[in-house]
Design a protein around this motif. Structure first.
Motif, PDB file in Angstrom:
ATOM      1  N   UNK A 253      -0.120  -1.366 -12.806  1.00 28.90           N
ATOM      2  CA  UNK A 253      -0.360  -1.093 -14.213  1.00 28.90           C
ATOM      3  C   UNK A 253      -0.790   0.339 -14.487  1.00 28.90           C
ATOM      4  N   UNK A 254      -0.316   1.283 -13.684  1.00 33.50           N
ATOM      5  CA  UNK A 254      -0.656   2.686 -13.876  1.00 33.50           C
ATOM      6  C   UNK A 254      -1.988   3.091 -13.265  1.00 33.50           C
ATOM      7  N   UNK A 255      -2.699   2.173 -12.637  1.00 34.62           N
ATOM      8  CA  UNK A 255      -3.989   2.475 -12.005  1.00 34.62           C
ATOM      9  C   UNK A 255      -3.841   2.406 -10.494  1.00 34.62           C
ATOM     10  N   UNK A 256      -4.665   3.183  -9.802  1.00 37.58           N
ATOM     11  CA  UNK A 256      -4.659   3.213  -8.342  1.00 37.58           C
ATOM     12  C   UNK A 256      -5.982   2.650  -7.818  1.00 37.58           C
ATOM     13  N   UNK A 257      -5.882   1.755  -6.851  1.00 32.21           N
ATOM     14  CA  UNK A 257      -7.043   1.104  -6.268  1.00 32.21           C
ATOM     15  C   UNK A 257      -7.056   1.392  -4.763  1.00 32.21           C
ATOM     16  N   UNK A 258      -7.903   2.362  -4.317  1.00 30.77           N
ATOM     17  CA  UNK A 258      -7.892   2.744  -2.897  1.00 30.77           C
ATOM     18  C   UNK A 258      -8.399   1.616  -1.997  1.00 30.77           C
ATOM     19  N   UNK A 259      -7.738   1.480  -0.856  1.00 32.80           N
ATOM     20  CA  UNK A 259      -8.210   0.522   0.157  1.00 32.80           C
ATOM     21  C   UNK A 259      -9.434   1.114   0.840  1.00 32.80           C
ATOM     22  N   UNK A 260     -10.368   0.275   1.287  1.00 33.24           N
ATOM     23  CA  UNK A 260     -11.525   0.812   2.002  1.00 33.24           C
ATOM     24  C   UNK A 260     -11.096   1.416   3.328  1.00 33.24           C
ATOM     25  N   UNK A 261     -11.720   2.486   3.668  1.00 32.57           N
ATOM     26  CA  UNK A 261     -11.362   3.198   4.903  1.00 32.57           C
ATOM     27  C   UNK A 261     -12.125   2.617   6.069  1.00 32.57           C
TER      28      UNK A 261
ATOM     29  N   UNK B  17       0.824  -1.207   0.000  1.00 27.99           N
ATOM     30  CA  UNK B  17       0.000   0.000   0.000  1.00 27.99           C
ATOM     31  C   UNK B  17       0.863   1.263   0.000  1.00 27.99           C
ATOM     32  N   UNK B  18       0.421   2.236  -0.782  1.00 26.71           N
ATOM     33  CA  UNK B  18       1.082   3.530  -0.904  1.00 26.71           C
ATOM     34  C   UNK B  18       0.031   4.621  -0.781  1.00 26.71           C
ATOM     35  N   UNK B  19       0.456   5.833  -0.424  1.00 32.86           N
ATOM     36  CA  UNK B  19      -0.499   6.952  -0.446  1.00 32.86           C
ATOM     37  C   UNK B  19      -1.027   7.151  -1.864  1.00 32.86           C
ATOM     38  N   UNK B  20      -2.269   7.574  -1.934  1.00 32.41           N
ATOM     39  CA  UNK B  20      -2.897   7.808  -3.223  1.00 32.41           C
ATOM     40  C   UNK B  20      -2.450   9.104  -3.861  1.00 32.41           C
ATOM     41  N   UNK B  21      -2.970   9.372  -5.052  1.00 31.43           N
ATOM     42  CA  UNK B  21      -2.649  10.638  -5.714  1.00 31.43           C
ATOM     43  C   UNK B  21      -3.031  11.814  -4.830  1.00 31.43           C
ATOM     44  N   UNK B  22      -2.226  12.854  -4.860  1.00 25.34           N
ATOM     45  CA  UNK B  22      -2.458  14.064  -4.055  1.00 25.34           C
ATOM     46  C   UNK B  22      -2.607  13.752  -2.575  1.00 25.34           C
ATOM     47  N   UNK B  23      -1.863  12.761  -2.103  1.00 29.98           N
ATOM     48  CA  UNK B  23      -1.868  12.347  -0.696  1.00 29.98           C
ATOM     49  C   UNK B  23      -3.253  11.913  -0.237  1.00 29.98           C
TER      50      UNK B  23
END
Length: 179
Positions: free
Chosen positions: A171-179, A157-163
């Motif tokens: 593959x260049x896509x971001x998949x947010x983890x559920x909060x 897991x990494x921080x998402x775009x714009x923190x």
């Protein structure tokens, strides 16, 4: 070269059956089911031949009504699925952060590279708030990511775009983890 990457290259030339184009008559329910652990059963007995399970998996289709079928050009048969029809049992990671790419292998040896065409999806399971990740395999079919692989996935897991929220890049896509 890693084993999953080799399998992915091999799979590119091994297209699944064109079940989405077939429209055979409905033939009913003959007692086929896929349990939550990914095991296949016929009339309550496990199907112990991996080659048969893989053959059936190649002609599996989930329709817009949410029901899953084994489909051939001549017949369409109900199959009960407890959760997802496949289990992602292995993951290979290439790169890191925003440039990483994840490749998954399922229990029936489908190999997919996670990204826009094969996205991750996270479902919240029950009142406890635990989440279950899935990866799109083909058509409307997904693989539940096995518990052992989930631990490796969450470690990426990494921080998402714009923190923004934390999630997984692939593959260049971001998949947010559920909060």
């Amino acid at each position: 070269m890693d084993r999953l990457e080799d399998l992915l290259k091999h799979a590119e030339g091994d297209a699944p059956a064109p079940v989405e184009r077939w429209n055979p008559p409905y033939c009913g329910d003959i007692g086929l089911e896929i349990l939550r652990d990914g095991s296949w059963h016929y009339q309550g007995s496990p199907i112990r031949r991996p080659a048969m399970v893989k053959l059936f998996a190649r002609v599996l289709r989930r329709d817009a009504d949410g029901r899953t079928y084994l489909v051939t050009p001549a017949e369409k048969i109900d199959i009960a699925v407890a959760d997802a029809p496949f289990i992602a049992v292995e993951m290979q990671v290439q790169g890191e952060g925003q440039t990483q790419s994840l490749v998954f292998r399922t229990n029936v040896d489908d190999v997919v590279q996670c990204g826009p065409e094969h996205p991750l999806r996270f479902a919240v399971d029950g009142a406890g708030g635990a989440f279950k990740p899935y990866v799109h395999v083909r058509g409307r079919l997904e693989a539940l990511i096995s518990r052992a692989v989930v631990y490796d996935l969450v470690a990426l897991a990494w921080p998402g775009p714009d923190k923004g929220p934390t999630g997984i890049w692939s593959g260049g896509a971001f998949f947010p983890l559920p909060v």
